[in-house]
Enzyme design. Sequence first.
Site, PDB file in Angstrom:
ATOM      1  N   ASP A   4       0.828  -1.194   0.000  1.00 23.55           N
ATOM      2  CA  ASP A   4       0.000   0.000   0.000  1.00 23.55           C
ATOM      3  C   ASP A   4       0.869   1.252   0.000  1.00 23.55           C
ATOM      4  O   ASP A   4       1.872   1.329   0.714  1.00 23.55           O
ATOM      5  CB  ASP A   4      -0.888  -0.024   1.254  1.00 23.55           C
ATOM      6  CG  ASP A   4      -1.879   1.113   1.300  1.00 23.55           C
ATOM      7  OD1 ASP A   4      -2.733   1.186   0.404  1.00 23.55           O
ATOM      8  OD2 ASP A   4      -1.793   1.936   2.234  1.00 23.55           O
ATOM      9  N   GLU A  28      14.779 -15.253  -0.827  1.00 19.86           N
ATOM     10  CA  GLU A  28      15.255 -16.305   0.074  1.00 19.86           C
ATOM     11  C   GLU A  28      14.252 -17.454   0.190  1.00 19.86           C
ATOM     12  O   GLU A  28      14.624 -18.571   0.553  1.00 19.86           O
ATOM     13  CB  GLU A  28      15.485 -15.737   1.477  1.00 19.86           C
ATOM     14  CG  GLU A  28      16.668 -14.793   1.593  1.00 19.86           C
ATOM     15  CD  GLU A  28      16.738 -14.165   2.976  1.00 19.86           C
ATOM     16  OE1 GLU A  28      16.002 -14.641   3.887  1.00 19.86           O
ATOM     17  OE2 GLU A  28      17.498 -13.196   3.154  1.00 19.86           O
TER      18      GLU A  28
END
Length: 572
Positions: free
Chosen positions: A232, A281
């Site tokens: 956002d 990751e």
Amino acid sequence: MTQNLADASRPAAVPAARTAATAGASRGGWWRDAVIYQVYPRSFADGNGDGMGDLPGIRSRLPYLRDLGVDAVWLSPFYASPQADAGYDVADYRAVDPMFGTLLDADGLIRDAHALGLRIIVDLVPNHSSDRHEWFQRALREGPGSPLRERYHFRPGKGEDGELPPNDWESIFGGPAWTRTTDPDGTPGDWYLHLFAPEQPDFNWDNPAVADEFRSILRFWLDMGVDGFRIDVAHGLVKAPGLPDLGGHDQLKLLGNDVMPFFDQDGVHAIYRSWRQILDEYPGDRIGVAEAWTPTVQRTANYVRPDELHQAFNFQYLGTGWDADALREVIDASLDSMRPVQAPTTWVLSNHDVTRHATRFANPPGLGTQIRTPGDRALGLRRARAASLLMLALPGSAYLYQGEELGLPDVTDLPDEVRQDPSFFRQAGQDGYRDGCRVPIPWSGTAAPYGFGPREGGPSWLPQPAEWAGLSVEVQTGDPTSTLELYRSALAVRRAQPALGAGTDVEWLPAPAGVLAFRREAAEGSFVCTVNTTGRPVRIPAPGRLLLASTETAGTAGDVEIPADSTAWWAV
């Protein structure tokens, strides 16, 4: 020839082989051609009958989304919040608000979605917190000099007694972007910055503690199994040094048209490079999606460079009217801008902040994305269906907003006393009528809440129009002329056609004025999309075998008549 598939029926469900682990992998990342469905939790499905949508309700409707044919579900905020701005004022980023359920409900929803071959993207709100957040509350209690104040933008006021705001910035919701505090001894104190509501103080991203906290929040939800984040106000985290005045400009008119000292600062990109390292990751192509209102699609492309986020919303496309020349221009600019950074273009027509496109297209052009008159609803729906097929034929990823597959219009006549949009209660900001696109969607039955809750006659946090009984999922299912079946067929064709989905190019074909025609190529065959944006039928040579059309299409002797305000898909 009708709108339905000419050579195959719609599959009852996503093929079993299309799982959350494998979807899209063959094309270099599932997100490059994904169709992502936005769920506004308050308004999707109410599991406990209190009138408010919740996570158990969403979880119960996941099979519907699988059968619709989408790839992923984006959930608007469900975090612990005082709900001053419908959950975009977060008090605890690691907790579910009790109105929506529990963390166990979130875990179950994620697991069920993955079992159905759906991915889950959650909203993240890093520009500001709630004023009830522990950090902000401590900053107020501890007063000037508190280290917690460095995590927000506290500043002394101007004037003899500090009675004036520190600068001339305005809130997006209207009024000053600053609110004055009261010190612990009861005297007037410093001011704090809030680009949105006063209950939403902006974080100071120059403070390392803020960056550390959000890296931890990312890992918390990634460990829960989410597949990505919609970020956002992704363009708002970094403010210009010194927080300079705008100097008397009407900033609300400049928003989205110019680089502002509080939006689209170059410093935001270092934040997203660090986030990309975390996303990479984790296995399974976890993604970041930027809500970034920028002056140009070229600046939007900065957010999706190879070491930053994966997608950014294409608001320039959303704001384009139903006009062939304007649409072609924004499509070309969008594809041209994303090609150098090797990112997919995204396409979106509606969301929780703008008037639904069935209502926008029902009104005269030039009124923007906030329209408060119903207009010609039949015209709006016809254009909306055509616009949806155009969007789904373009290269890249598409976002659907809940209820658009039902052809829902905005509710333009909500009484003032039921409105909850915070900007409705402030002056000179947004118009405050976003509630019209947030009314709970109809599922079944002849009386409100139309299956939104578990019992007929039960509550609904916003009232639904009586005519929505005829737009419910139950009514539209199986009706070959319905908007729902059009979407189901379109998503099935999109998945089956090798030339659709990912890519960066379209080949424009010669077409009469007011008509768009383009080809997309694949080794297995070509696909052509024709769009008539005019108010009259247009006859053209048939491009190939009709796959799908937004309204009935007929032809003779090698020609085909494309009806007014319609789109057709062709296999070549």
